[in-house]
Write a protein that holds these residues in place. Structure first.
Motif, PDB file in Angstrom:
ATOM      1  N   ALA A  98     -97.251  10.589  -5.303  1.00 38.48           N
ATOM      2  CA  ALA A  98     -96.026  11.104  -4.205  1.00 38.48           C
ATOM      3  C   ALA A  98     -94.661   9.932  -4.291  1.00 38.48           C
ATOM      4  CB  ALA A  98     -96.379  11.503  -3.134  1.00 38.48           C
ATOM      5  N   TRP A  99     -95.600   8.413  -3.802  1.00 36.31           N
ATOM      6  CA  TRP A  99     -94.250   7.636  -3.893  1.00 36.31           C
ATOM      7  C   TRP A  99     -94.371   7.231  -5.307  1.00 36.31           C
ATOM      8  CZ3 TRP A  99     -91.319   4.443  -1.041  1.00 36.31           C
ATOM      9  CH2 TRP A  99     -91.606   3.444  -1.592  1.00 36.31           C
ATOM     10  N   GLY A 100     -95.308   7.355  -6.109  1.00 40.16           N
ATOM     11  CA  GLY A 100     -94.935   6.920  -7.605  1.00 40.16           C
ATOM     12  C   GLY A 100     -93.810   8.383  -8.331  1.00 40.16           C
ATOM     13  N   LEU A 101     -93.919   9.861  -8.178  1.00 45.45           N
ATOM     14  CA  LEU A 101     -92.437  10.089  -8.683  1.00 45.45           C
ATOM     15  C   LEU A 101     -91.491   9.908  -8.213  1.00 45.45           C
ATOM     16  CD1 LEU A 101     -94.532  13.596  -7.642  1.00 45.45           C
ATOM     17  CD2 LEU A 101     -94.195  12.611 -10.185  1.00 45.45           C
ATOM     18  N   LEU A 102     -91.237   9.718  -6.638  1.00 41.33           N
ATOM     19  CA  LEU A 102     -89.881   9.556  -5.794  1.00 41.33           C
ATOM     20  C   LEU A 102     -89.517   7.832  -6.609  1.00 41.33           C
ATOM     21  CD1 LEU A 102     -90.997   9.842  -2.242  1.00 41.33           C
ATOM     22  CD2 LEU A 102     -89.314  10.758  -3.585  1.00 41.33           C
ATOM     23  N   VAL A 103     -90.523   6.904  -7.125  1.00 43.03           N
ATOM     24  CA  VAL A 103     -89.904   5.893  -7.607  1.00 43.03           C
ATOM     25  C   VAL A 103     -89.536   6.223  -9.012  1.00 43.03           C
ATOM     26  CG1 VAL A 103     -90.951   3.215  -8.484  1.00 43.03           C
ATOM     27  CG2 VAL A 103     -91.067   4.265  -5.983  1.00 43.03           C
ATOM     28  N   ASP A 104     -90.031   7.604  -9.559  1.00 40.43           N
ATOM     29  CA  ASP A 104     -89.988   7.366 -11.347  1.00 40.43           C
ATOM     30  C   ASP A 104     -88.883   7.996 -11.233  1.00 40.43           C
ATOM     31  OD1 ASP A 104     -90.899   7.591 -13.708  1.00 40.43           O
ATOM     32  OD2 ASP A 104     -91.322   9.422 -13.525  1.00 40.43           O
ATOM     33  N   VAL A 105     -88.607   9.102 -10.321  1.00 41.35           N
ATOM     34  CA  VAL A 105     -87.462   9.645 -10.529  1.00 41.35           C
ATOM     35  C   VAL A 105     -86.090   8.344 -10.352  1.00 41.35           C
ATOM     36  CG1 VAL A 105     -85.732  11.490  -9.199  1.00 41.35           C
ATOM     37  CG2 VAL A 105     -88.416  12.046  -9.818  1.00 41.35           C
ATOM     38  N   SER A 106     -86.419   7.886  -8.839  1.00 39.92           N
ATOM     39  CA  SER A 106     -85.068   6.711  -8.674  1.00 39.92           C
ATOM     40  C   SER A 106     -85.005   6.139  -9.873  1.00 39.92           C
ATOM     41  CB  SER A 106     -85.711   6.189  -7.723  1.00 39.92           C
ATOM     42  OG  SER A 106     -84.889   5.310  -6.733  1.00 39.92           O
ATOM     43  N   GLN A 107     -85.657   5.295 -10.878  1.00 42.44           N
ATOM     44  CA  GLN A 107     -85.194   4.559 -11.643  1.00 42.44           C
ATOM     45  C   GLN A 107     -84.688   4.870 -12.936  1.00 42.44           C
ATOM     46  OE1 GLN A 107     -89.786   2.316 -11.778  1.00 42.44           O
ATOM     47  NE2 GLN A 107     -88.835   1.071 -10.619  1.00 42.44           N
ATOM     48  N   HIS A 108     -84.571   6.401 -13.134  1.00 40.16           N
ATOM     49  CA  HIS A 108     -84.785   6.911 -14.452  1.00 40.16           C
ATOM     50  C   HIS A 108     -83.693   7.439 -13.826  1.00 40.16           C
ATOM     51  CE1 HIS A 108     -88.992   7.359 -15.814  1.00 40.16           C
ATOM     52  NE2 HIS A 108     -88.215   7.086 -16.959  1.00 40.16           N
ATOM     53  N   CYS A 109     -82.573   7.981 -12.792  1.00 38.38           N
ATOM     54  CA  CYS A 109     -81.490   8.387 -12.527  1.00 38.38           C
ATOM     55  C   CYS A 109     -80.662   7.508 -12.067  1.00 38.38           C
ATOM     56  CB  CYS A 109     -81.729   9.100 -11.184  1.00 38.38           C
ATOM     57  SG  CYS A 109     -82.107  10.843 -11.379  1.00 38.38           S
ATOM     58  N   ASN A 110     -81.129   5.850 -12.032  1.00 36.74           N
ATOM     59  CA  ASN A 110     -80.292   4.963 -11.219  1.00 36.74           C
ATOM     60  C   ASN A 110     -79.693   5.447 -10.351  1.00 36.74           C
ATOM     61  OD1 ASN A 110     -79.309   2.559 -12.013  1.00 36.74           O
ATOM     62  ND2 ASN A 110     -77.488   2.765 -12.482  1.00 36.74           N
ATOM     63  N   VAL A 111     -80.443   6.070  -8.960  1.00 39.05           N
ATOM     64  CA  VAL A 111     -80.348   6.631  -8.038  1.00 39.05           C
ATOM     65  C   VAL A 111     -81.336   5.481  -7.046  1.00 39.05           C
ATOM     66  CG1 VAL A 111     -79.703   8.198  -6.105  1.00 39.05           C
ATOM     67  CG2 VAL A 111     -79.643   8.462  -8.303  1.00 39.05           C
ATOM     68  N   LYS A 112     -80.710   4.600  -5.531  1.00 36.99           N
ATOM     69  CA  LYS A 112     -81.102   4.273  -4.883  1.00 36.99           C
ATOM     70  C   LYS A 112     -82.932   5.368  -4.650  1.00 36.99           C
ATOM     71  CE  LYS A 112     -78.069   0.841  -3.275  1.00 36.99           C
ATOM     72  NZ  LYS A 112     -78.900  -0.494  -2.955  1.00 36.99           N
ATOM     73  N   LEU A 113     -83.954   4.599  -4.184  1.00 31.71           N
ATOM     74  CA  LEU A 113     -84.589   5.486  -3.880  1.00 31.71           C
ATOM     75  C   LEU A 113     -84.309   6.455  -2.514  1.00 31.71           C
ATOM     76  CD1 LEU A 113     -87.435   6.224  -4.170  1.00 31.71           C
ATOM     77  CD2 LEU A 113     -88.414   4.660  -2.336  1.00 31.71           C
ATOM     78  N   ARG A 114     -84.038   5.778  -1.426  1.00 34.12           N
ATOM     79  CA  ARG A 114     -83.687   6.423  -0.139  1.00 34.12           C
ATOM     80  C   ARG A 114     -82.450   7.398  -0.245  1.00 34.12           C
ATOM     81  NH1 ARG A 114     -80.672   1.220   1.010  1.00 34.12           N
ATOM     82  NH2 ARG A 114     -78.416   1.824   0.816  1.00 34.12           N
ATOM     83  N   ASP A 115     -82.143   7.255  -1.449  1.00 33.54           N
ATOM     84  CA  ASP A 115     -80.732   8.327  -1.639  1.00 33.54           C
ATOM     85  C   ASP A 115     -81.378   9.802  -2.489  1.00 33.54           C
ATOM     86  OD1 ASP A 115     -78.632   6.854  -0.604  1.00 33.54           O
ATOM     87  OD2 ASP A 115     -78.135   6.456  -2.911  1.00 33.54           O
ATOM     88  N   VAL A 116     -82.812   9.832  -3.146  1.00 37.68           N
ATOM     89  CA  VAL A 116     -83.249  10.523  -4.014  1.00 37.68           C
ATOM     90  C   VAL A 116     -83.975  10.871  -2.868  1.00 37.68           C
ATOM     91  CG1 VAL A 116     -85.452  10.846  -5.295  1.00 37.68           C
ATOM     92  CG2 VAL A 116     -83.553   9.723  -6.277  1.00 37.68           C
ATOM     93  N   ALA A 117     -84.674  10.419  -1.982  1.00 35.89           N
ATOM     94  CA  ALA A 117     -86.280  10.571  -0.583  1.00 35.89           C
ATOM     95  C   ALA A 117     -84.974  11.680   0.065  1.00 35.89           C
ATOM     96  CB  ALA A 117     -86.149   9.882  -0.137  1.00 35.89           C
TER      97      ALA A 117
END
Length: 105
Positions: free
Chosen positions: A53-72
């Motif tokens: 789950a952590w990896g998925l959130l990080v992956d989405v964050s990096q590919h969107c160029n959006v901060k992890l806290r904003d994705v969450a």
């Protein structure tokens, strides 16, 4: 107008620094709570482990160029009827496909 003594200036600088650090820590704590909520949601929805789950959130964050806290925060906001932004939704789908492809190997 009185000129502050050197000791007063140093104390003032320390107070300013401590206040800034305090604000950073408060933001980190708030962010952490939202990230942990999102991680729990991912674990239920995917379903996957905590690490995945952590990896998925990080992956989405990096590919969107959006901060992890904003994705969450965007993911958690879906519980209140808000839709995921298009970019995050697209990357979320891709991240899930990558996760499931790895599981099939």
């Amino acid at each position: 107008m009185a000129v502050p003594a050197a000791g007063d200036a140093a104390l003032l600088a320390e107070i300013v620094e401590l206040r800034a650090r305090n604000e950073q820590l408060e933001l980190a704590l708030d962010s952490r709570a939202v990230i942990d909520q999102a991680r729990g949601m991912v674990m239920v929805l995917a379903p996957c482990s905590c690490e995945q789950a952590w990896g998925l959130l990080v992956d989405v964050s990096q590919h969107c160029n959006v901060k992890l806290r904003d994705v969450a925060a965007a993911l958690v906001a879906t519980t209140k009827g808000q839709e995921l932004p298009e970019g995050i939704r697209r990357e979320w789908s891709r991240a899930l496909r990558r996760l499931h492809a790895l599981e099939r190997r």
